[in-house]
Structures are given as structure tokens and as C-alpha cells.
Design a protein around this motif. Structure first.
Motif, short mmCIF file in Angstrom:
data_model
loop_
_atom_site.label_atom_id
_atom_site.label_comp_id
_atom_site.label_asym_id
_atom_site.label_seq_id
_atom_site.Cartn_x
_atom_site.Cartn_y
_atom_site.Cartn_z
N LEU A 104 29.88 70.82 -41.80
CA LEU A 104 29.11 69.82 -41.06
C LEU A 104 29.55 69.74 -39.60
O LEU A 104 28.73 69.57 -38.70
CB LEU A 104 29.23 68.45 -41.74
N ALA A 105 30.84 69.88 -39.36
CA ALA A 105 31.35 69.85 -37.98
C ALA A 105 30.82 71.05 -37.19
O ALA A 105 30.43 70.90 -36.02
CB ALA A 105 32.87 69.84 -37.98
N ARG A 106 30.79 72.21 -37.83
CA ARG A 106 30.22 73.41 -37.17
C ARG A 106 28.75 73.18 -36.86
O ARG A 106 28.27 73.51 -35.76
CB ARG A 106 30.40 74.64 -38.05
N HIS A 107 28.04 72.64 -37.82
CA HIS A 107 26.61 72.38 -37.64
C HIS A 107 26.40 71.38 -36.50
O HIS A 107 25.50 71.55 -35.66
CB HIS A 107 25.99 71.86 -38.94
N LEU A 108 27.23 70.34 -36.44
CA LEU A 108 27.16 69.36 -35.36
C LEU A 108 27.38 70.03 -34.01
O LEU A 108 26.66 69.77 -33.05
CB LEU A 108 28.18 68.25 -35.59
N VAL A 110 26.86 73.16 -33.19
CA VAL A 110 25.70 73.99 -32.86
C VAL A 110 24.56 73.12 -32.34
O VAL A 110 23.91 73.45 -31.34
CB VAL A 110 25.26 74.81 -34.10
N GLU A 111 24.34 71.99 -32.99
CA GLU A 111 23.26 71.09 -32.57
C GLU A 111 23.55 70.47 -31.21
O GLU A 111 22.64 70.29 -30.39
CB GLU A 111 23.04 70.00 -33.62
N GLU A 115 21.23 70.79 -28.02
CA GLU A 115 20.79 69.61 -27.27
C GLU A 115 21.06 69.79 -25.78
O GLU A 115 20.23 69.48 -24.92
CB GLU A 115 21.51 68.37 -27.79
N GLU A 116 22.23 70.33 -25.46
CA GLU A 116 22.59 70.58 -24.05
C GLU A 116 21.65 71.59 -23.42
O GLU A 116 21.19 71.42 -22.29
CB GLU A 116 24.03 71.07 -23.97
N SER A 117 21.33 72.63 -24.17
CA SER A 117 20.41 73.65 -23.68
C SER A 117 19.02 73.06 -23.43
O SER A 117 18.39 73.34 -22.41
CB SER A 117 20.32 74.80 -24.68
N LEU A 118 18.56 72.24 -24.35
CA LEU A 118 17.25 71.60 -24.20
C LEU A 118 17.24 70.65 -23.00
O LEU A 118 16.25 70.57 -22.27
CB LEU A 118 16.85 70.87 -25.47
N ALA A 119 18.34 69.96 -22.77
CA ALA A 119 18.43 69.06 -21.62
C ALA A 119 18.35 69.86 -20.32
O ALA A 119 17.69 69.44 -19.36
CB ALA A 119 19.72 68.25 -21.69
N GLN A 120 19.01 71.01 -20.28
CA GLN A 120 18.95 71.87 -19.09
C GLN A 120 17.52 72.37 -18.87
O GLN A 120 17.04 72.41 -17.75
CB GLN A 120 19.92 73.04 -19.23
N GLN A 121 16.85 72.76 -19.97
CA GLN A 121 15.46 73.22 -19.85
C GLN A 121 14.57 72.10 -19.35
O GLN A 121 13.69 72.31 -18.52
CB GLN A 121 14.96 73.73 -21.20
N LYS A 122 14.79 70.88 -19.86
CA LYS A 122 14.01 69.72 -19.43
C LYS A 122 14.20 69.48 -17.94
O LYS A 122 13.24 69.26 -17.20
CB LYS A 122 14.42 68.48 -20.22
N ASN A 123 15.46 69.54 -17.48
CA ASN A 123 15.74 69.36 -16.05
C ASN A 123 15.05 70.43 -15.22
O ASN A 123 14.49 70.13 -14.17
CB ASN A 123 17.24 69.37 -15.79
N GLN A 124 15.08 71.66 -15.68
CA GLN A 124 14.44 72.75 -14.95
C GLN A 124 12.93 72.53 -14.89
O GLN A 124 12.31 72.73 -13.84
CB GLN A 124 14.76 74.10 -15.61
N LEU A 125 12.33 72.10 -16.00
CA LEU A 125 10.90 71.83 -16.02
C LEU A 125 10.53 70.68 -15.08
O LEU A 125 9.50 70.72 -14.41
CB LEU A 125 10.43 71.52 -17.45
#
Length: 138
Positions: A104-108, A110-111, A115-125
Motif C-alpha cells: 500500500l505504501a508503494r502504491h501511495l 506511485v499515486e 498526482e505531481e505529474s498531473l499538477a505539472q501538466q495542469k500548470n503547463q496547460l
């Protein structure tokens, strides 16, 4: 003997300049026999650059001593970290259902990275949207 070498050299040069078969054919034969090796050497020759190393790095002294001290400190820190990891492993293994918790810690983790990657994409958009709005306003 010296005169003979000079004569051979000058006749070789003259034959090379005039394109004499007796000079060119042995050269071509030698080149064609070693073509793969020579291609590799020609390719690698582009990357051969003579580096000038400052004199203070060539001498031992203070820099070498500092490097040895740093390496010793790093090795000591590595040993301490290994001991800490072993201690933490023992603690975790004593916990009930530790394998599931680790999973579960590994899965957390990864998530959280996702989430960080999606936030960066959102900022770029958002940046692109502002730039596009500015261009449309012109």
C-alpha cells in the motif's frame, strides 16, 4: 643508408602525387583490408580532445587529502545508513500484515508521483491557455 631512406621517401611521395599504381595499389589494399577498423577509428577520432588539467589537480597535497577525508566520511555515513535500514526492516517485520502495508505504501508513492505529474501538466496547460488568450487578444 640515410640517403637511401630519403630517396625512398621522395620516390614514394612522388608516386603518391602522380598516382603511380605501384604506390596507390598497396595503400588501397591495406585500407580495404582494415576498412571496419579504420571506420571505427575515424568515427572515434572526432571525440578525442586533449584536456588541459590545471596544475593544482595534478599535484597531490590538499585536494587529495580532502578527497580521501570525504570518501571516508561517505563510507562511514553509508555504514550508518545500512544499520538504520536493517533496524527499520526488523521493526517493520514485527508489525502484523507488514507485506500488505508495504504494498500500500508503494502504491501511495506511485499515486503521489502521478498526482505531481498531473499538477505539472495542469500548470503547463494553464500557461498555454494564458498565452493563447494573449495571442487572441492581439
Amino acid at each position: 643508408m640515410f640517403w637511401l631512406k630519403l630517396t625512398l621517401r621522395s620516390s614514394f611521395r612522388q608516386g603518391l602525387v602522380t598516382g603511380s599504381k605501384h604506390v596507390i595499389h598497396p595503400i588501397l589494399h591495406w585500407l580495404l583490408q582494415r576498412i571496419t577498423e579504420l571506420k571505427k577509428r575515424a568515427y572515434l577520432a572526432r571525440f578525442l580532445v586533449k584536456l588541459e588539467v590545471p596544475a593544482e589537480f595534478l599535484q597531490g597535497g590538499v585536494i587529495t587529502d580532502t578527497c580521501h577525508q570525504d570518501i571516508g566520511a561517505m563510507e562511514e555515513e553509508k555504514d550508518q545508513l545500512i544499520k538504520r535500514v536493517e533496524l527499520l526492516k526488523k521493526r517493520v517485520e514485527s508489525v502484523f500484515n507488514h507485506q500488505r502495508m508495504l504494498e500500500l505504501a508503494r502504491h501511495l508513492h506511485v499515486e503521489q508521483e502521478r498526482e505531481e505529474s498531473l499538477a505539472q501538466q495542469k500548470n503547463q496547460l494553464m500557461i498555454w491557455h494564458v498565452q493563447l488568450s494573449n495571442l487572441q487578444a492581439l
